[in-house]
Motif scaffolding. Structure first.
Motif, PDB file in Angstrom:
ATOM      1  N   PRO A   1      -8.309  78.994  29.876  1.00 15.98           N
ATOM      2  CA  PRO A   1      -9.615  78.682  29.268  1.00 15.98           C
ATOM      3  C   PRO A   1      -9.837  79.393  27.938  1.00 15.98           C
ATOM      4  O   PRO A   1     -10.576  78.895  27.086  1.00 15.98           O
ATOM      5  CB  PRO A   1     -10.620  79.155  30.326  1.00 15.98           C
ATOM      6  N   LEU A   2      -9.170  80.532  27.738  1.00 18.22           N
ATOM      7  CA  LEU A   2      -9.310  81.243  26.472  1.00 18.22           C
ATOM      8  C   LEU A   2      -8.659  80.448  25.341  1.00 18.22           C
ATOM      9  O   LEU A   2      -9.259  80.244  24.273  1.00 18.22           O
ATOM     10  CB  LEU A   2      -8.683  82.630  26.587  1.00 18.22           C
ATOM     11  N   PHE A   3      -7.429  79.979  25.571  1.00 21.66           N
ATOM     12  CA  PHE A   3      -6.747  79.166  24.564  1.00 21.66           C
ATOM     13  C   PHE A   3      -7.490  77.853  24.315  1.00 21.66           C
ATOM     14  O   PHE A   3      -7.654  77.417  23.165  1.00 21.66           O
ATOM     15  CB  PHE A   3      -5.311  78.868  25.005  1.00 21.66           C
ATOM     16  N   LEU A   4      -7.940  77.218  25.393  1.00 19.28           N
ATOM     17  CA  LEU A   4      -8.687  75.969  25.240  1.00 19.28           C
ATOM     18  C   LEU A   4     -10.008  76.211  24.517  1.00 19.28           C
ATOM     19  O   LEU A   4     -10.489  75.347  23.779  1.00 19.28           O
ATOM     20  CB  LEU A   4      -8.937  75.339  26.611  1.00 19.28           C
ATOM     21  N   GLY A   5     -10.581  77.400  24.712  1.00 17.36           N
ATOM     22  CA  GLY A   5     -11.801  77.749  23.998  1.00 17.36           C
ATOM     23  C   GLY A   5     -11.570  77.847  22.502  1.00 17.36           C
ATOM     24  O   GLY A   5     -12.377  77.357  21.704  1.00 17.36           O
ATOM     25  N   PHE A   6     -10.456  78.481  22.108  1.00 21.49           N
ATOM     26  CA  PHE A   6     -10.127  78.554  20.684  1.00 21.49           C
ATOM     27  C   PHE A   6      -9.928  77.155  20.099  1.00 21.49           C
ATOM     28  O   PHE A   6     -10.334  76.880  18.961  1.00 21.49           O
ATOM     29  CB  PHE A   6      -8.867  79.394  20.475  1.00 21.49           C
ATOM     30  N   ALA A   7      -9.300  76.277  20.873  1.00 24.52           N
ATOM     31  CA  ALA A   7      -9.118  74.899  20.413  1.00 24.52           C
ATOM     32  C   ALA A   7     -10.469  74.207  20.242  1.00 24.52           C
ATOM     33  O   ALA A   7     -10.701  73.500  19.254  1.00 24.52           O
ATOM     34  CB  ALA A   7      -8.245  74.127  21.406  1.00 24.52           C
TER      35      ALA A   7
ATOM     36  N   SER B   1      -0.533  76.953  29.530  1.00 23.74           N
ATOM     37  CA  SER B   1      -0.918  78.061  30.407  1.00 23.74           C
ATOM     38  C   SER B   1      -1.428  77.542  31.747  1.00 23.74           C
ATOM     39  O   SER B   1      -1.120  78.108  32.806  1.00 23.74           O
ATOM     40  CB  SER B   1      -1.996  78.915  29.730  1.00 23.74           C
ATOM     41  N   ALA B   2      -2.221  76.475  31.701  1.00 23.80           N
ATOM     42  CA  ALA B   2      -2.732  75.900  32.948  1.00 23.80           C
ATOM     43  C   ALA B   2      -1.595  75.370  33.814  1.00 23.80           C
ATOM     44  O   ALA B   2      -1.565  75.584  35.036  1.00 23.80           O
ATOM     45  CB  ALA B   2      -3.726  74.780  32.634  1.00 23.80           C
ATOM     46  N   LEU B   3      -0.635  74.693  33.175  1.00 23.12           N
ATOM     47  CA  LEU B   3       0.509  74.162  33.919  1.00 23.12           C
ATOM     48  C   LEU B   3       1.353  75.294  34.494  1.00 23.12           C
ATOM     49  O   LEU B   3       1.793  75.233  35.659  1.00 23.12           O
ATOM     50  CB  LEU B   3       1.353  73.280  33.003  1.00 23.12           C
ATOM     51  N   ALA B   4       1.567  76.344  33.689  1.00 26.09           N
ATOM     52  CA  ALA B   4       2.346  77.486  34.167  1.00 26.09           C
ATOM     53  C   ALA B   4       1.645  78.185  35.325  1.00 26.09           C
ATOM     54  O   ALA B   4       2.299  78.646  36.276  1.00 26.09           O
ATOM     55  CB  ALA B   4       2.578  78.467  33.017  1.00 26.09           C
ATOM     56  N   ALA B   5       0.313  78.258  35.256  1.00 29.13           N
ATOM     57  CA  ALA B   5      -0.439  78.894  36.338  1.00 29.13           C
ATOM     58  C   ALA B   5      -0.296  78.117  37.636  1.00 29.13           C
ATOM     59  O   ALA B   5      -0.070  78.697  38.708  1.00 29.13           O
ATOM     60  CB  ALA B   5      -1.912  79.003  35.947  1.00 29.13           C
ATOM     61  N   VAL B   6      -0.410  76.797  37.548  1.00 32.83           N
ATOM     62  CA  VAL B   6      -0.274  75.967  38.750  1.00 32.83           C
ATOM     63  C   VAL B   6       1.128  76.101  39.330  1.00 32.83           C
ATOM     64  O   VAL B   6       1.315  76.240  40.552  1.00 32.83           O
ATOM     65  CB  VAL B   6      -0.587  74.497  38.412  1.00 32.83           C
ATOM     66  N   THR B   7       2.132  76.082  38.455  1.00 34.92           N
ATOM     67  CA  THR B   7       3.517  76.190  38.916  1.00 34.92           C
ATOM     68  C   THR B   7       3.778  77.534  39.586  1.00 34.92           C
ATOM     69  O   THR B   7       4.393  77.608  40.662  1.00 34.92           O
ATOM     70  CB  THR B   7       4.480  76.007  37.731  1.00 34.92           C
TER      71      THR B   7
END
Length: 287
Positions: A61-67, A36-42
């Motif tokens: 950050p939501l997905f990374l939070g779950f991780a 998601s972070a990479l897609a956002a930057v792109t």
């Protein structure tokens, strides 16, 4: 490997942490967050910028939070440190007590996830409201999106207000000479040692530690927030502590409670550094 991992047995009632499913869950969410972070930057770097990048930026950050939650509560459990165990004056108890706070990392992760969800739902609510007010065709779907995202945004805002006023907050488990004090996310409770029948490991998730009290016991419960009913409240008048929330190995807290319940003569040291040192050294196995 932590000292408590070497010296204190893991309760048989709890699934042992670090299984392949938990590792897979953490890995999947970490990959989703990174993607998601990479897609956002792109998307945001394109010319012209793609607005979908904003959504990806809020999802990352939501997905990374779950991780992070999976790592902190299911993987990095037995090797937690003991530096957070300390002697502290607990005003509710009225004396010094050995304090085991909730995990700072887990608390921070929940804060980041809440902010991320607030931004995400708020974004959807704002966009759907603009579509409706501009008179653009959207049908029932846009209205439902506005209602759902608006309700979620309002609830999350109320949670933030509750946290700011002290209704929600990082918890603590405190062992005092007179009893056990537990401040959870949304409620507080106190159990005199004489009212406790047993300390056991619960079979539900979260490495549950339970203390059963006599029918004529005098535990004290105070619910600080009505916005979230924690599952542990269903155990009242008995105490339930989710070991995954603690800053130490849950087995350390479990054996500490069992030790001082079984040996009343040792409880006086809970009001001094001797109690904190015993718990830090994990000298809690029954004689």
């Amino acid at each position: 490997m932590s000292e408590s991992d070497e010296r204190l047995p893991w309760p048989e009632e709890w699934p042992y942490p670090g299984g392949w499913r938990q590792r897979a869950t953490a890995t999947v969410f970490a990959l989703l967050g990174a993607g998601s972070a990479l897609a956002a930057v792109t998307a945001l770097s394109a010319s012209p910028p793609d607005a979908r990048g904003v959504i990806m930026a809020m999802c990352a950050p939501l997905f990374l939070g779950f991780a992070a939650v999976a790592v902190l509560t299911r993987l990095r459990v037995r090797n937690r440190g003991i530096a957070s165990v300390r002697l502290e004056h607990v005003e509710t108890v009225g004396s010094e007590a050995v304090v085991i706070p909730y995990s700072r990392g887990l608390t921070s992760t929940y804060v980041v996830m809440t902010v991320s969800m607030l931004a995400l739902f708020g974004f959807f609510a704002a966009v759907s409201l603009l579509v409706i007010t501009d008179g653009e065709p959207g049908g029932t779907g846009v209205v439902l999106l506005l209602v759902a995202s608006g309700a979620a945004t309002l609830y999350l805002l109320l949670l933030v207000v509750e946290a700011l006023r002290g209704g929600l907050g990082r918890g603590v488990l405190a062992l005092a000479p007179t009893g056990v004090y537990h401040r959870s996310w949304t409620f507080t409770s106190f159990f005199p040692w004489d009212s406790i029948i047993s300390v056991t490991a619960g079979t539900s998730g979260g490495q549950l530690i339970t203390t059963a009290v006599y029918d004529n016991g005098t535990p004290c419960f105070h619910r600080r927030s009505r916005l979230w009913r924690q599952p542990e409240l269903s155990l009242a008048p008995h105490m339930g502590v989710q070991g995954v929330n603690l800053s130490v190995d849950p087995a350390l807290a479990y054996h500490a409670l069992r030790y001082y319940h079984r040996y009343p003569d040792a409880r006086a040291e809970l009001g001094s550094q001797a109690g904190a040192e015993r718990i830090r050294r994990a000298e809690l196995l029954e004689h």
